[in-house]
Motif scaffolding. Structure first.
Motif, PDB file in Angstrom:
ATOM      1  N   ARG A 174      73.103 -24.924  84.363  1.00 49.89           N
ATOM      2  CA  ARG A 174      73.105 -26.315  83.901  1.00 49.89           C
ATOM      3  C   ARG A 174      71.878 -27.063  84.427  1.00 49.89           C
ATOM      4  NH1 ARG A 174      78.982 -29.115  84.335  1.00 49.89           N
ATOM      5  NH2 ARG A 174      79.364 -27.682  86.047  1.00 49.89           N
ATOM      6  N   ARG A 177      68.823 -25.914  82.477  1.00 44.46           N
ATOM      7  CA  ARG A 177      68.833 -26.562  81.161  1.00 44.46           C
ATOM      8  C   ARG A 177      68.348 -28.000  81.267  1.00 44.46           C
ATOM      9  NH1 ARG A 177      69.097 -23.896  76.277  1.00 44.46           N
ATOM     10  NH2 ARG A 177      70.789 -22.389  76.220  1.00 44.46           N
ATOM     11  N   GLU A 180      64.796 -28.307  81.315  1.00 48.44           N
ATOM     12  CA  GLU A 180      64.192 -27.821  80.069  1.00 48.44           C
ATOM     13  C   GLU A 180      63.213 -26.669  80.308  1.00 48.44           C
ATOM     14  OE1 GLU A 180      62.566 -31.400  78.340  1.00 48.44           O
ATOM     15  OE2 GLU A 180      64.480 -31.888  77.386  1.00 48.44           O
ATOM     16  N   ASP A 198      70.256 -19.397  74.077  1.00 50.08           N
ATOM     17  CA  ASP A 198      70.043 -19.810  72.695  1.00 50.08           C
ATOM     18  C   ASP A 198      69.986 -18.580  71.793  1.00 50.08           C
ATOM     19  OD1 ASP A 198      69.576 -22.655  73.255  1.00 50.08           O
ATOM     20  OD2 ASP A 198      67.747 -21.964  74.212  1.00 50.08           O
ATOM     21  N   ASP A 223      78.028 -28.571  78.418  1.00 52.27           N
ATOM     22  CA  ASP A 223      76.932 -27.733  78.897  1.00 52.27           C
ATOM     23  C   ASP A 223      77.408 -26.772  79.982  1.00 52.27           C
ATOM     24  OD1 ASP A 223      77.398 -29.505  80.933  1.00 52.27           O
ATOM     25  OD2 ASP A 223      75.318 -30.176  81.166  1.00 52.27           O
TER      26      ASP A 223
END
Length: 249
Positions: A174, A177, A180, A198, A223
């Protein structure tokens, strides 16, 4: 999303006194900025070899790898690789020291990550005073400290017991993510690969070739990796990927 890495017909052959062994064959993939891609395949198929080549630790035998300009790569191995004689803080800033990046901004970012990852109060402890999950967090902070554009993860939580693995991976993924980061992760855990990624690339047994690629779209707003496993599509992806894996029990 812009392309960060373009890999074309990557192959790797090892040579020794017994002859030659092909580990990777014609691996082709494009990794986009901000994308999380998992590589999954039978044990010993060549997954880690691909990461080692991308990191520069191994020379490719053939093929082409095109990186975006001035790319920085961070590589986190299966074991935490912490130095037992250095404190958590000293381990976390090791990459900064080596690359002569020990400036105020970078040090501040490391201290912030130590707080976010629940390690700030342990920053003066040594690795043998930490739990397995805490060691992995410290190793990840060290990897992220130099602000890599591409993060390579080689089964980063495989040394942890199952419950710790779920809790630690859920927390860390998390955070990744949120930042990014672009990630290529090697995993043998189908659940982890689906919930974190993904895209999942399934490899054949050695030599590793691409057998199938799955774009992961789970119908959930969470998430959390744990919550993602409850999505209605999750079991469908699991069954398809399991069916693609060339594993004989």
């Amino acid at each position: 999303m812009s392309e960060l890495v373009k890999i074309s017909n990557l192959s790797k052959t090892y040579f020794d006194n017994n002859g030659m062994t092909m580990a990777v064959k014609n691996f082709t993939a494009t990794i986009k900025k901000g994308e999380f891609v998992a590589l999954i395949g039978p044990s010993g198929c060549g997954k880690s070899t691909i990461l080692s080549i991308l990191s520069g630790l191994l020379e490719k035998t053939s093929g082409e790898i095109e990186y975006s300009k001035d790319i920085k790569i961070g590589y986190m191995l299966q074991s935490d690789q912490l130095f037992n004689w250095r404190t958590v803080y000293k381990n976390a800033v090791l990459g900064l020291e080596v690359q002569r990046m020990m400036n105020k901004e970078n040090i501040s970012r490391v201290e912030k990550m130590l707080m976010e990852y629940g390690l700030y109060e342990f920053k003066n402890h040594y690795p043998n005073q930490l739990s397995g999950g805490m060691k992995q967090r410290a190793a990840l902070i060290r990897t992220l400290a130099v602000s890599p554009d591409l993060l390579l993860l080689d089964e980063p939580f495989s040394a942890l017991d199952y419950q710790s693995r779920i809790a630690v991976s859920d927390d860390i993924f998390r955070k990744i993510r949120k930042e990014e980061k672009t990630v290529i992760m090697v995993s043998h855990d189908i659940n982890e690969a689906i919930s974190a990624s993904d895209r999942v690339i399934v490899l054949t047994k050695r030599p590793a070739e691409i057998k199938s690629i799955y774009e992961i779209n789970l119908n959930t707003n969470s998430d959390s990796l744990i919550e993602k496993r409850k999505a209605p599509e999750f079991s469908q992806y699991f069954n398809m990927i399991w069916g693609d894996l060339d594993i004989h029990v």
